[in-house]
Design an enzyme around this catalytic site. Structure first.
Site, PDB file in Angstrom:
ATOM      1  N   LYS A   1      67.336  50.989 -20.403  1.00 34.90           N
ATOM      2  CA  LYS A   1      66.445  50.743 -21.549  1.00 34.90           C
ATOM      3  C   LYS A   1      65.159  50.047 -21.105  1.00 34.90           C
ATOM      4  O   LYS A   1      64.056  50.455 -21.467  1.00 34.90           O
ATOM      5  CB  LYS A   1      67.143  49.857 -22.604  1.00 34.90           C
ATOM      6  CG  LYS A   1      68.462  50.409 -23.106  1.00 34.90           C
ATOM      7  CD  LYS A   1      69.108  49.470 -24.116  1.00 34.90           C
ATOM      8  CE  LYS A   1      69.518  48.105 -23.594  1.00 34.90           C
ATOM      9  NZ  LYS A   1      70.604  48.089 -22.600  1.00 34.90           N
TER      10      LYS A   1
ATOM     11  N   ARG B   1      80.241  42.326 -20.769  1.00 37.99           N
ATOM     12  CA  ARG B   1      79.077  42.844 -21.513  1.00 37.99           C
ATOM     13  C   ARG B   1      79.372  44.249 -22.052  1.00 37.99           C
ATOM     14  O   ARG B   1      78.972  44.594 -23.164  1.00 37.99           O
ATOM     15  CB  ARG B   1      77.833  42.856 -20.621  1.00 37.99           C
ATOM     16  CG  ARG B   1      77.249  41.455 -20.408  1.00 37.99           C
ATOM     17  CD  ARG B   1      76.322  41.392 -19.208  1.00 37.99           C
ATOM     18  NE  ARG B   1      75.118  42.165 -19.355  1.00 37.99           N
ATOM     19  CZ  ARG B   1      74.321  42.523 -18.346  1.00 37.99           C
ATOM     20  NH1 ARG B   1      74.619  42.167 -17.106  1.00 37.99           N
ATOM     21  NH2 ARG B   1      73.236  43.208 -18.571  1.00 37.99           N
TER      22      ARG B   1
HETATM   23  P1  AP5 Z   1      67.554  48.397 -16.729  1.00 37.43           P
HETATM   24  O1  AP5 Z   1      66.414  49.272 -17.069  1.00 37.43           O
HETATM   25  O2  AP5 Z   1      67.296  46.947 -16.508  1.00 37.43           O
HETATM   26  O3  AP5 Z   1      68.702  48.619 -17.822  1.00 37.43           O
HETATM   27  P2  AP5 Z   1      68.886  47.932 -19.224  1.00 37.43           P
HETATM   28  O4  AP5 Z   1      69.560  48.938 -20.104  1.00 37.43           O
HETATM   29  O5  AP5 Z   1      67.605  47.338 -19.722  1.00 37.43           O
HETATM   30  O6  AP5 Z   1      69.934  46.821 -18.791  1.00 37.43           O
HETATM   31  P3  AP5 Z   1      70.029  45.276 -19.074  1.00 37.43           P
HETATM   32  O7  AP5 Z   1      71.150  44.790 -18.204  1.00 37.43           O
HETATM   33  O8  AP5 Z   1      68.726  44.569 -18.941  1.00 37.43           O
HETATM   34  O9  AP5 Z   1      70.411  45.337 -20.566  1.00 37.43           O
HETATM   35  P4  AP5 Z   1      71.243  44.434 -21.412  1.00 37.43           P
HETATM   36  O10 AP5 Z   1      71.063  45.146 -22.675  1.00 37.43           O
HETATM   37  O11 AP5 Z   1      72.636  44.120 -21.068  1.00 37.43           O
HETATM   38  O12 AP5 Z   1      70.551  43.016 -21.141  1.00 37.43           O
HETATM   39  P5  AP5 Z   1      69.402  42.233 -21.912  1.00 37.43           P
HETATM   40  O13 AP5 Z   1      68.484  41.718 -20.900  1.00 37.43           O
HETATM   41  O14 AP5 Z   1      68.883  43.019 -23.055  1.00 37.43           O
HETATM   42  O15 AP5 Z   1      68.291  49.022 -15.461  1.00 37.43           O
HETATM   43  C1  AP5 Z   1      69.386  48.394 -14.845  1.00 37.43           C
HETATM   44  C2  AP5 Z   1      69.365  48.673 -13.341  1.00 37.43           C
HETATM   45  O16 AP5 Z   1      69.500  50.087 -13.126  1.00 37.43           O
HETATM   46  C3  AP5 Z   1      68.036  48.283 -12.669  1.00 37.43           C
HETATM   47  O17 AP5 Z   1      68.308  47.838 -11.357  1.00 37.43           O
HETATM   48  C4  AP5 Z   1      67.232  49.603 -12.631  1.00 37.43           C
HETATM   49  O18 AP5 Z   1      66.326  49.633 -11.550  1.00 37.43           O
HETATM   50  C5  AP5 Z   1      68.350  50.628 -12.460  1.00 37.43           C
HETATM   51  N1  AP5 Z   1      68.069  51.898 -13.114  1.00 37.43           N
HETATM   52  C6  AP5 Z   1      67.416  52.111 -14.294  1.00 37.43           C
HETATM   53  N2  AP5 Z   1      67.375  53.427 -14.584  1.00 37.43           N
HETATM   54  C7  AP5 Z   1      68.034  54.059 -13.567  1.00 37.43           C
HETATM   55  C8  AP5 Z   1      68.350  55.425 -13.308  1.00 37.43           C
HETATM   56  N3  AP5 Z   1      67.963  56.400 -14.151  1.00 37.43           N
HETATM   57  N4  AP5 Z   1      69.049  55.714 -12.182  1.00 37.43           N
HETATM   58  C9  AP5 Z   1      69.446  54.739 -11.325  1.00 37.43           C
HETATM   59  N5  AP5 Z   1      69.172  53.410 -11.515  1.00 37.43           N
HETATM   60  C10 AP5 Z   1      68.479  53.086 -12.630  1.00 37.43           C
HETATM   61  O19 AP5 Z   1      70.245  41.029 -22.557  1.00 37.43           O
HETATM   62  C11 AP5 Z   1      70.830  40.027 -21.763  1.00 37.43           C
HETATM   63  C12 AP5 Z   1      71.598  39.055 -22.652  1.00 37.43           C
HETATM   64  O20 AP5 Z   1      70.698  38.447 -23.617  1.00 37.43           O
HETATM   65  C13 AP5 Z   1      72.716  39.667 -23.512  1.00 37.43           C
HETATM   66  O21 AP5 Z   1      73.919  39.800 -22.785  1.00 37.43           O
HETATM   67  C14 AP5 Z   1      72.795  38.634 -24.650  1.00 37.43           C
HETATM   68  O22 AP5 Z   1      73.498  37.481 -24.251  1.00 37.43           O
HETATM   69  C15 AP5 Z   1      71.347  38.259 -24.883  1.00 37.43           C
HETATM   70  N6  AP5 Z   1      70.663  39.100 -25.898  1.00 37.43           N
HETATM   71  C16 AP5 Z   1      69.601  39.935 -25.709  1.00 37.43           C
HETATM   72  N7  AP5 Z   1      69.265  40.536 -26.873  1.00 37.43           N
HETATM   73  C17 AP5 Z   1      70.118  40.080 -27.815  1.00 37.43           C
HETATM   74  C18 AP5 Z   1      70.299  40.341 -29.203  1.00 37.43           C
HETATM   75  N8  AP5 Z   1      69.513  41.213 -29.868  1.00 37.43           N
HETATM   76  N9  AP5 Z   1      71.296  39.693 -29.867  1.00 37.43           N
HETATM   77  C19 AP5 Z   1      72.085  38.804 -29.236  1.00 37.43           C
HETATM   78  N10 AP5 Z   1      71.996  38.519 -27.917  1.00 37.43           N
HETATM   79  C20 AP5 Z   1      71.012  39.149 -27.208  1.00 37.43           C
END
Ligand code: AP5
Length: 215
Positions: free
Chosen positions: A15, A173
């Site tokens: 994402k 997660r």
């Molecule tokens: P990346 O693009 O970072 O993936 P992502 O879906 O954004 O993953 P995140 O781990 O950041 O998402 P998340 O939703 O768990 O965490 P968030 O930060 O929102 O890609 C991941 C990896 O894969 C990277 O190394 C990238 O280079 C690689 N990659 C990407 N595309 C690829 C492809 N096509 N092929 C191969 N490799 C690829 O949230 C963190 C924490 O914050 C949550 O756990 C929670 O505690 C809190 N939080 C955030 N938002 C809320 C909310 N709305 N409500 C409550 N708690 C919240």
């Protein structure tokens, strides 16, 4: 026409990677609630102090904190020229509150994009993720490696890992996603704005599909 989009999907589904690229192409704001919370933790703000305990365990931060944050962005006009919400909403109550906020402020939502990837791919991607603490650039072994081992291509800072990318936390997660976030998919299907994309290809392939669907 300016675009208003929501990105949904399990951790590591890409994402954030795709939101950065699409926001640049569409010249809209990219709001990652994960990034906002990580900055708050780093700066030691009251929000950060409250959020940190949940984030470390891979649990969701309480709804009211995130809803208040997004509401402020809407009323302050930060999202008026279009946006991608990356990581919000993440629970059915958050999705319902967002709909109320949009209705109240006459903000149309064009699409909620669901990034679909398998658990195996998620664990592999997150175990290979490194990021730059200075400019937030993201790298991945083996999908996107920096030119020099362990160092950011843009500013030369030493790359770091996210504490919640440890495998046990990633598994939690994924469980949290299944129980609390996945039900939102039906919410957006009923609203007729859901777009599902296969996010297992390379970043370029996924971007191409994304642009075809919503760009
Ligand atoms: P990346 O693009 O970072 O993936 P992502 O879906 O954004 O993953 P995140 O781990 O950041 O998402 P998340 O939703 O768990 O965490 P968030 O930060 O929102 O890609 C991941 C990896 O894969 C990277 O190394 C990238 O280079 C690689 N990659 C990407 N595309 C690829 C492809 N096509 N092929 C191969 N490799 C690829 O949230 C963190 C924490 O914050 C949550 O756990 C929670 O505690 C809190 N939080 C955030 N938002 C809320 C909310 N709305 N409500 C409550 N708690 C919240």
């Amino acid at each position: 026409m300016k675009k208003n989009l929501v990105f949904l999907g399990p951790p590591g589904s890409g994402k954030g990677t795709q939101a950065v690229r699409l926001a640049e192409k569409l010249t809209v704001a990219h709001v990652s609630t994960g990034d906002v919370l990580r900055n708050a933790v780093k700066e030691g703000t009251p929000l950060g102090k409250e959020a940190e305990t949940y984030m470390k365990k891979g649990e969701l931060v309480p709804d009211h904190l995130l809803v208040g944050l997004i509401e402020t962005m809407i009323t302050d006009g930060k999202l008026k020229d279009g946006f991608i919400l990356d990581g919000f909403p993440r629970t059915v109550p958050q999705a319902e509150s967002l709909k109320e906020m949009f209705d109240r402020n006459q903000v149309p939502l064009q699409a909620a994009v669901l990034f679909q990837v398998s658990d195996v791919e998620v664990v592999q991607r997150l175990s290979g993720r490194w990021f730059c603490p200075q400019c937030q650039a993201t790298y991945n072994y083996p999908a996107r490696v920096p030119e020099k081992e362990g160092v950011c291509d843009r500013d030369g800072a030493a790359l770091q890992r996210r504490p919640d990318d440890e495998e046990a936390v990633v598994r939690n997660r994924l469980e949290v996603y299944r129980k609390q976030t996945r039900p939102i998919v039906d919410f957006y299907r009923r609203e007729s704005v859901l777009r599902e994309i296969n996010a297992e290809g390379s970043p370029d392939e996924v971007f191409e599909v994304l642009v075809r669907e919503v760009g």
